[in-house]
Design an enzyme around this catalytic site. Structure first.
Site, PDB file in Angstrom:
ATOM      1  N   SER A  85       0.851  -1.215  -0.115  1.00 14.91           N
ATOM      2  CA  SER A  85       0.089  -0.077   0.163  1.00 14.91           C
ATOM      3  C   SER A  85       0.969   1.322  -0.070  1.00 14.91           C
ATOM      4  CB  SER A  85      -0.747   0.143   1.129  1.00 14.91           C
ATOM      5  OG  SER A  85      -1.463   1.251   1.255  1.00 14.91           O
ATOM      6  N   TYR A 134      -1.232  -1.092  10.678  1.00 15.61           N
ATOM      7  CA  TYR A 134      -1.364  -1.440   9.341  1.00 15.61           C
ATOM      8  C   TYR A 134      -0.193  -0.491   8.574  1.00 15.61           C
ATOM      9  CZ  TYR A 134      -3.603  -1.104   4.759  1.00 15.61           C
ATOM     10  OH  TYR A 134      -4.036  -1.109   3.470  1.00 15.61           O
TER      11      TYR A 134
HETATM   12  N1  LIG Z   1      -8.741  -0.227  -0.940  1.00 14.93           N
HETATM   13  C1  LIG Z   1      -7.511   0.495  -0.826  1.00 14.93           C
HETATM   14  O1  LIG Z   1      -7.626   1.798  -1.038  1.00 14.93           O
HETATM   15  C2  LIG Z   1      -6.378  -0.228  -0.492  1.00 14.93           C
HETATM   16  C3  LIG Z   1      -5.130   0.591  -0.567  1.00 14.93           C
HETATM   17  C4  LIG Z   1      -4.024   0.321  -0.483  1.00 14.93           C
HETATM   18  C5  LIG Z   1      -3.736  -1.117  -0.170  1.00 14.93           C
HETATM   19  N2  LIG Z   1      -5.037  -2.197  -0.175  1.00 14.93           N
HETATM   20  C6  LIG Z   1      -4.666  -3.430   0.172  1.00 14.93           C
HETATM   21  O2  LIG Z   1      -5.298  -4.349  -0.724  1.00 14.93           O
HETATM   22  C7  LIG Z   1      -5.704  -5.480  -0.042  1.00 14.93           C
HETATM   23  C8  LIG Z   1      -7.230  -5.585  -0.328  1.00 14.93           C
HETATM   24  O3  LIG Z   1      -7.957  -4.822   0.409  1.00 14.93           O
HETATM   25  P1  LIG Z   1      -9.474  -4.126  -0.042  1.00 14.93           P
HETATM   26  O4  LIG Z   1      -9.144  -2.896  -0.159  1.00 14.93           O
HETATM   27  O5  LIG Z   1      -9.999  -4.991  -1.351  1.00 14.93           O
HETATM   28  O6  LIG Z   1     -10.234  -4.644   1.229  1.00 14.93           O
HETATM   29  P2  LIG Z   1     -11.571  -5.647   1.422  1.00 14.93           P
HETATM   30  O7  LIG Z   1     -11.884  -5.325   2.807  1.00 14.93           O
HETATM   31  O8  LIG Z   1     -12.687  -5.245   0.409  1.00 14.93           O
HETATM   32  O9  LIG Z   1     -11.109  -6.990   1.201  1.00 14.93           O
HETATM   33  C9  LIG Z   1     -10.270  -7.689   1.907  1.00 14.93           C
HETATM   34  C10 LIG Z   1     -10.516  -9.268   1.494  1.00 14.93           C
HETATM   35  O10 LIG Z   1      -9.440 -10.068   2.469  1.00 14.93           O
HETATM   36  C11 LIG Z   1     -10.525 -10.973   3.026  1.00 14.93           C
HETATM   37  N3  LIG Z   1     -10.141 -11.384   4.124  1.00 14.93           N
HETATM   38  C12 LIG Z   1     -10.213 -10.540   5.555  1.00 14.93           C
HETATM   39  N4  LIG Z   1      -9.522 -11.293   6.453  1.00 14.93           N
HETATM   40  C13 LIG Z   1      -9.196 -12.622   5.932  1.00 14.93           C
HETATM   41  C14 LIG Z   1      -8.532 -13.475   6.626  1.00 14.93           C
HETATM   42  N5  LIG Z   1      -8.203 -13.747   7.908  1.00 14.93           N
HETATM   43  N6  LIG Z   1      -8.072 -14.553   5.767  1.00 14.93           N
HETATM   44  C15 LIG Z   1      -8.605 -14.755   4.695  1.00 14.93           C
HETATM   45  N7  LIG Z   1      -9.184 -13.802   3.869  1.00 14.93           N
HETATM   46  C16 LIG Z   1      -9.492 -12.553   4.607  1.00 14.93           C
HETATM   47  C17 LIG Z   1     -11.684 -10.457   2.956  1.00 14.93           C
HETATM   48  O11 LIG Z   1     -12.784 -11.397   3.070  1.00 14.93           O
HETATM   49  C18 LIG Z   1     -11.849  -9.931   1.412  1.00 14.93           C
HETATM   50  O12 LIG Z   1     -11.938 -10.582   0.570  1.00 14.93           O
HETATM   51  C19 LIG Z   1      -5.349  -5.400   1.400  1.00 14.93           C
HETATM   52  O13 LIG Z   1      -4.223  -6.032   1.370  1.00 14.93           O
HETATM   53  C20 LIG Z   1      -5.261  -3.935   1.430  1.00 14.93           C
HETATM   54  O14 LIG Z   1      -4.436  -3.428   2.414  1.00 14.93           O
HETATM   55  C21 LIG Z   1      -6.302  -1.500  -0.235  1.00 14.93           C
HETATM   56  O1  LIG Z   2      -4.213   3.144   1.598  1.00 18.02           O
HETATM   57  C1  LIG Z   2      -4.485   2.061   2.223  1.00 18.02           C
HETATM   58  O2  LIG Z   2      -3.804   1.054   2.217  1.00 18.02           O
HETATM   59  C2  LIG Z   2      -5.920   2.020   2.818  1.00 18.02           C
HETATM   60  O3  LIG Z   2      -6.940   3.113   2.153  1.00 18.02           O
HETATM   61  C3  LIG Z   2      -5.807   1.994   4.136  1.00 18.02           C
HETATM   62  O4  LIG Z   2      -5.009   3.120   4.650  1.00 18.02           O
HETATM   63  C4  LIG Z   2      -7.076   1.896   5.047  1.00 18.02           C
HETATM   64  O5  LIG Z   2      -8.272   2.100   4.177  1.00 18.02           O
HETATM   65  C5  LIG Z   2      -6.992   2.327   6.468  1.00 18.02           C
HETATM   66  O6  LIG Z   2      -6.052   1.782   7.161  1.00 18.02           O
HETATM   67  C6  LIG Z   2      -8.265   2.422   7.041  1.00 18.02           C
HETATM   68  O7  LIG Z   2      -8.356   1.695   8.239  1.00 18.02           O
END
Ligand SMILES: NC(=O)c1ccc[n+]([C@@H]2O[C@H](COP(=O)([O-])OP(=O)(O)OC[C@H]3O[C@@H](n4cnc5c(N)ncnc54)[C@H](O)[C@@H]3O)[C@@H](O)[C@H]2O)c1
Ligand SMILES: O=C(O)[C@H](O)[C@@H](O)[C@H](O)[C@H](O)CO
Length: 261
Positions: free
Chosen positions: A149, A165
């Site tokens: 991230s 995080y």
């Molecule tokens: N959305 C953003 O803006 C963003 C930004 C940077 C990084 N990320 C990263 O992207 C990845 C996906 O996040 P997202 O935004 O799609 O979130 P999300 O909450 O929509 O998806 C998370 C996924 O992980 C699964 N999950 C959670 N706990 C689990 C466990 N213990 N075992 C197995 N599966 C589990 C959930 O069921 C879901 O499928 C994460 O690693 C997150 O840190 C997201």
């Molecule tokens: O950039 C990212 O990796 C995500 O946006 C996170 O920052 C989460 O959304 C935040 O930790 C909320 O609890």
């Protein structure tokens, strides 16, 4: 004869395991891999969500299967990898994506929440990579894509207190480099994607607290990520088009990490 660009990006015959594949960025990446021809296996904890996500991909003609597992638990990870290999064959592409966050000031951050975040976000990536390596990837070669991230490059906006995080995502970045160094000789590439702000279940709390327009205005491209934003990079890193790229971090963030404020 060198292969064409279309051939290099083609994932026909490859199997991809995507953790956290039931929704959000994991589902977007699974869809991209499937559209490029891969067979995909989705995993997360809830069977019902996985079934719906797999059905969505199958309706598009993608060979999608699912196996429920908790990626914070070693026994689940070992079962998940063994079952994947048994059901669909060797794993060519691992997308370490399942992640969680916790909001609390550092001085009062519950240690149980610290452990929960670190267990899933970094220990889980390590255990999954290890299990997949031992299930044949070190012999056949393969691709590992770690979801880090931009929150691994610094702190979150100061209104958002997410010390565990941010720490876990920083760890994912150097885990990526160190693993790339170790497994490069086995023809395994290991790269990290650093998404910026995408409206998913996890990020909605941050986006709603900070305001969507405000978050978009932090990006030189003046927008959040959308449901196409990660597709191209995912297929590049998973395919022979990206065969000479390893140990790298790429931010997909509209330019947020390129500017200081
Ligand atoms: N959305 C953003 O803006 C963003 C930004 C940077 C990084 N990320 C990263 O992207 C990845 C996906 O996040 P997202 O935004 O799609 O979130 P999300 O909450 O929509 O998806 C998370 C996924 O992980 C699964 N999950 C959670 N706990 C689990 C466990 N213990 N075992 C197995 N599966 C589990 C959930 O069921 C879901 O499928 C994460 O690693 C997150 O840190 C997201
Ligand atoms: O950039 C990212 O990796 C995500 O946006 C996170 O920052 C989460 O959304 C935040 O930790 C909320 O609890």
């Amino acid at each position: 004869m060198t292969r064409t660009v279309q051939q290099l990006f083609n994932l026909q015959g490859k199997t991809a395991l995507v953790t956290g594949g039931s929704r959000g960025l994991g589902l977007q990446m699974a869809q991209a891999l499937g559209e490029a021809g891969a067979r995909v296996v989705l995993t997360s904890r809830k069977a019902q969500d996985l079934e719906a996500a797999a059905a969505e991909l199958q309706a598009q003609g993608i060979d999608a299967q699912w196996i429920a597992a908790d990626c914070a638990k070693e026994e689940d990870i070992l079962r998940l990898v063994a079952e994947t290999v048994q059901r669909v064959g060797p794993i060519d592409i691992l997308v370490n994506n399942a992640g969680a966050s916790w909001g609390a000031p550092a001085e009062s951050h519950p240690v149980a929440a610290w452990d929960k975040v670190m267990n899933l976000n970094i220990r889980g990536y390590f255990l999954l990579s290890q299990a997949v390596a031992n299930a044949g990837m070190l012999v056949r070669g393969g691709r590992i894509i770690n979801l880090a991230s931009i929150a691994g490059l610094g702190g979150n906006p100061i209104e958002m207190k997410t010390i565990a995080y941010n720490t876990s995502k920083g760890a994912v970045l150097n885990f990526t480099r160190a693993l790339a160094a170790e497994w490069g000789p086995h023809n395994v590439t290991v790269n990290a994607i650093c998404p910026g702000f995408f409206r998913t279940k996890m990020a909605e709390v941050l986006i709603d607290t900070m305001g969507e327009d405000n978050m978009a205005s932090r990006a030189p491209l003046r927008r959040l990520g959308d449901d196409e934003g990660l597709k191209g990079l995912t297929v590049l890193l998973a395919s022979d088009a990206g065969k000479h790229i390893t140990g790298q971090w790429v931010a997909v963030d509209g330019g947020v990490s390129a500017v200081l404020g």
